[in-house]
Design an enzyme around this catalytic site. Structure first.
Site, PDB file in Angstrom:
ATOM      1  N   ASP A 196       0.124  -7.632  13.196  1.00  0.00           N
ATOM      2  CA  ASP A 196       1.190  -5.909  13.071  1.00  0.00           C
ATOM      3  C   ASP A 196       0.676  -5.656  13.444  1.00  0.00           C
ATOM      4  O   ASP A 196       1.644  -4.145  13.879  1.00  0.00           O
ATOM      5  CB  ASP A 196       1.649  -6.763  11.298  1.00  0.00           C
ATOM      6  N   ASP A 232       6.832  -7.443   8.104  1.00  0.00           N
ATOM      7  CA  ASP A 232       6.088  -8.421   7.998  1.00  0.00           C
ATOM      8  C   ASP A 232       6.942  -9.720   6.588  1.00  0.00           C
ATOM      9  O   ASP A 232       7.041  -8.943   5.880  1.00  0.00           O
ATOM     10  CB  ASP A 232       5.525  -8.836   8.479  1.00  0.00           C
ATOM     11  N   ASP A 289       0.752  -6.276   7.367  1.00  0.00           N
ATOM     12  CA  ASP A 289      -0.155  -6.431   6.940  1.00  0.00           C
ATOM     13  C   ASP A 289      -1.583  -7.567   7.280  1.00  0.00           C
ATOM     14  O   ASP A 289      -3.519  -7.442   7.640  1.00  0.00           O
ATOM     15  CB  ASP A 289      -0.492  -7.160   5.399  1.00  0.00           C
TER      16      ASP A 289
END
Length: 884
Positions: A621, A337, A617
């Protein structure tokens, strides 16, 4: 119905909602029966016993229990004969191993319901709803589609809602979309059907925080039908899966089980043809079969993994499932990410334009740039506090970025507003896209306006057109570099108007300059990505942010080389799974993606045979973290949902820690291979000794109790010590291993076979010398002396051989003393063996004869031979590789 693209009137008709009165209580209760409570489904938690029993399904554990039963049978048989004491140690130790394995597995294993519980806790506890014409507060779980709700700054959105009206509304949707900046919402916005989640400006979603403004909205989805609920469904449906190590050990366990049964049967048949007593032959065959199975391996693997977990804790990584620590070592793709993982998750002012030049905010900047930052700071509501030496940003990230930049140059906002007090203001409005304050500066009323450059440029008075073109050029340059740009203008007014009309105050401005900010990359990430590249690991960025922003960051980090390697969520949605699989190696950046897109990307890589690590985070996700071979959540900025779905949590939120974890993971896998190498080569030596002796002399050179003792004493401690070997210096210069790579690959199977044969032949030589050479001429073979010499040689050669297995490099190169645990294991095992060989009461139990100095000299020479022979082979191998 598509809630975000349909007209408001059509949605209200569909839901039978009344904007003025809201739902009637009776109607709401009926809908509650139809739609259910506005909460996420909960799975009944598995009991401790259920989780423990699940641990016993492992193939190696099943083989262990069979081995324990066989060993118990041997002990009972010895009792029935009456000529040997019962041997209960082996079955007890095996069952203890099974018990410890099961308990450790239960304690370390991730709980799937943890992610769901965290999602549930993110839901708003209460909501302000219009019922029967009265605005009241109810439990958010009682909301139903069609309810009219009010939300304002500080609230958590209680359900998925379509906005009816809004005023300067901004929502922090970073948990769902990955965007680091709150999204501006507009109840009157027109949204396309193909818009991604982050572009649906007329919708607010359950579990997201309102950071600014207020709104009225109609509830359209509740419970498991919300976007948060869809993520929970994906988490429920996504199985845990097995790590590569678990798959390899299961395959090896099945193979060893079949081999053990085959060996047992073969030797038993050979013994029958040799006219040995059936029961005696049966017990020898069974003892050898037990010895052939490395029953300590599951415990040793567990201990090695647990040691790796403790090492990683000291290096800022917490592992939730033991096998996962090894999996990261085999990672060939890291899907990361962007926000909060590759970047700092904090907007930072990095560039200003002072009307003439674009200035990068480095250590020293001209006074004109400082004056611009001072003006912009006065026109902000955000603040930055220093708590325990750490800056804490409060308010809109774009505003706190300005305040933090001022703080960097010694400008404290608290002192600034005292020196230049605010006497009037016009709050930010999503229609005007401007914010205005009036401050007293040198006894003058100074109007400061901050907002979108394209709007503010039209409100300024320009000396000449070139100045405007220069400002527009600077704005364009910053935008192309993915900076979020705000313009600042100002003017002086004679007196403070009563009603603060925006059109009048926000026109006729002097252009002050531009401020550009971005969520910058973590400084250590560039080196970490370079190290991943050198280790053969591909880094892929997956983000909910815009493709321009994502590409700019990716280029700066060295992830993206060409614009064609970046793809948006809309483009991805048009691709089938087959097309994605065919093109998966081409794309390095995925922008504006949804949670389901992330899972598609992870699974496409897995389908391509790669071991995938996924970092992240946010709530968005979590499904991909769980679907990946190993999920890595951020410990500081990470949500509880992400941590609950992940296998590993980085306590320092540092992407570079992943590289450290990869290194440790590779070292752990190496150490497990070393333990397998040692155990199987030793066990093979025992099998060859007995099998060849049966073929040649129709005799067993070792008694059942001697076989079991060697298997128990000389195998376990050195194997555990091998698991504590330091990580080898060249571990990160190798390519990642393939998922299909066998645990015996890269020559391990050949080394096990040759070294096991060597140990077997040396033991057989000791038996031959003791039973047939060192006897008076013409005398009958001394089987007892042969067994004693074979027993001692087998045990001691295995202890010496443990040093060979420490590395493929020469032992003289890595040093004898670099693993103190191996020295301790050798000393402890040697003392245990010596007690059997020299202590008379134990000599009687294990049928060991007294041996002369000459016989001990022969045993010592044979036992130390593997060390010198293997060192010679290592030296030849090194020369061959060097010449190549």
């Amino acid at each position: 119905m598509i809630w975000y693209s349909s007209p408001q009137e059509q949605i209200l008709r569909e839901l039978n909602a009344d904007l003025n009165m809201g739902l009637a209580e009776k109607d709401a209760n009926e809908r509650l029966k139809t739609y259910g409570y506005n909460k996420l489904n909960e799975k009944p938690p598995r009991s401790f016993l259920r989780r423990f029993l699940d641990q016993l399904k492992d193939v190696m554990v099943i083989i262990l229990m069979i081995a324990a039963a066989i060993s118990l049978g041997v002990s009972i048989y010895n009792v029935t004969l009456g000529d040997e004491p019962p041997e209960w140690i082996e079955p007890i130790v095996i069952m203890v191993i099974v018990l410890v394995n099961g308990i450790l597995g239960v304690v370390q294993e991730s709980k799937a319901e943890a992610a769901l519980n965290a999602l549930k806790n993110m839901s708003a506890p209460s909501a302000r709803v219009l019922r029967d014409g009265v605005l009241k507060t109810i439990k958010s779980t009682e909301l139903v589609p069609g309810d009219i709700v009010d939300i304002e700054s500080g609230d958590m959105v209680p359900a998925d809602c379509r906005l009816i009206s809004s005023a300067s509304l901004r929502c922090d949707e970073s948990a769902l979309t990955g965007e680091s900046v709150p999204t501006e919402k507009d109840g009157g916005a027109t949204v396309s059907e193909i818009s991604s989640l982050g572009d649906r400006l007329n919708m607010v979603y359950a579990g997201c925080a309102v950071s600014y403004g207020h709104a009225r909205a109609v509830v359209v989805e509740t419970g498991m039908n919300t976007e948060m609920g869809k993520i929970a469904t994906m988490l429920e449906n996504e199985g845990e899966g097995q790590t590569p190590l678990q798959v390899k050990l299961a395959q090896m366990g099945k193979t060893l089980g079949i081999l053990a049964v085959g060996i047992c049967g073969l030797i038993f048949v050979v013994g029958l043809f040799s006219e040995m007593q059936m029961m005696e032959m049966f017990m020898v065959a069974i003892s050898l079969a037990v010895a052939a199975i490395p029953e300590g391996l599951p415990a040793i693997v567990t201990i090695v993994l647990a040691i790796g977990v403790q090492r990683l804790v000291a290096k800022n990584a917490i592992i939730r499932r033991l096998p996962a620590v090894e999996t990261l070592g085999s990672a060939s793709v890291i899907c990361s990410d962007k926000t909060g993982t590759l970047t700092q998750n904090r907007m930072t002012l990095v560039r200003v334009y002072n009307g003439k030049n674009t200035i990068s905010l480095e250590d020293s900047i001209p006074e004109s740039a400082i004056a611009l930052i001072r003006l912009a700071t006065l026109c902000t509501d955000g603040s930055v506090r220093i708590e325990d030496g750490v800056p804490k940003h409060i308010g809109d990230p774009t505003e706190t970025a300005i305040v933090a930049a001022a703080l960097k140059y010694g400008i404290f906002k608290e002192e600034l507003v005292v020196e230049h007090p605010r006497v009037g203001e016009i709050p930010f409005d999503s229609e005007r896209k401007l914010m205005t304050t009036i401050n007293m500066i040198e006894n003058q009323n100074v109007v400061i306006v901050k907002g979108a450059p394209d709007i503010l440029f039209g409100r300024c008075i320009w000396d000449d057109e070139e100045n405007r073109k220069s400002a527009e050029q600077a704005n364009g340059d910053m935008g192309r570099d993915a900076l979020r740009v705000l313009a600042v203008g100002y003017k002086t007014i004679d007196s403070l108007p009563m009603d603060l009309p925006p059109d009048e105050l926000e026109s006729g401005l002097t252009f002050g300059g531009l401020v550009g900010m971005i969520d910058p990359p973590r400084p250590e990430v560039i080196n970490a990505i370079d190290e991943c590249d050198s280790a053969g690991i591909r880094t892929v960025m997956i983000t909910g942010d815009h493709i321009i922003t994502a590409s700019a960051i990716a280029k700066e980090l060295g992830i993206l080389n060409d614009e064609s390697e970046a793809i948006s969520g809309n483009q991805l949605a048009e691709m089938s799974d087959e097309e994605l699989f065919e093109n998966i190696r081409h794309y390095r950046v995925y922008a504006r993606v949804t949670p389901s897109d992330k899972i598609r990307i992870v699974k496409a890589w897995q389908q391509a045979g790669e071991t995938v690590a996924m970092t992240g985070d946010g709530v968005n996700d979590a499904p991909a973290l769980k679907a990946a071979d190993i999920g890595c959540a951020m410990g500081i900025t990470g949500t509880d949902v992400a941590k609950g779905a992940a296998d590993m949590t980085l306590t320092d939120d540092n992407f570079a820690t992943i590289v450290t974890a990869v290194r440790e993971g590779r070292g752990i896998y190496d150490n497990i291979r070393k333990a397998v190498h040692f155990l199987l080569s030793c066990n093979l030596g025992e099998i060859i000794t007995v099998f060849l002796s049966m073929l040649i002399w129709k005799e067993s050179p070792l008694m059942p109790i001697q076989l079991l003792w060697v298997n128990l004493v000389t195998d376990s401690l050195p194997a555990i010590a091998l698991g504590m070997e330091p990580v080898e210096y060249d571990v990160m210069s190798r390519r990642p291993r393939s998922k299909s790579e066998n645990i015996f690959s890269n020559g391990l199977g050949i080394r096990v076979s040759l070294q096991g044969t060597l140990i077997g032949l040396l033991t057989l030589a000791a038996y031959f010398i003791g039973s047939r050479v060192m006897i008076p001429q013409g005398a009958e073979p001394d089987l007892a002396l042969g067994e004693s010499m074979a027993f001692a040689t087998l045990a001691l050669s295995q202890l010496i051989h443990a040093f060979n297995v420490r590395s493929n490099h020469s032992l003289f190169k890595i040093g004898f003393h670099t693993n103190k645990y191996m020295l301790g294991a050798f000393a402890a095992s040697f003392l245990l063996m010596a007690s059997v060989l020299f202590f008379p009461p134990l000599q009687d139990i294990f049928k060991v004869d007294q041996m002369s100095q000459t016989q001990w000299g022969i045993i010592a020479a044979l036992s130390i031979s593997p060390l010198f022979i293997v060192e010679i082979v290592k030296g030849i191998r090194h020369l061959i590789i060097k010449n190549k």
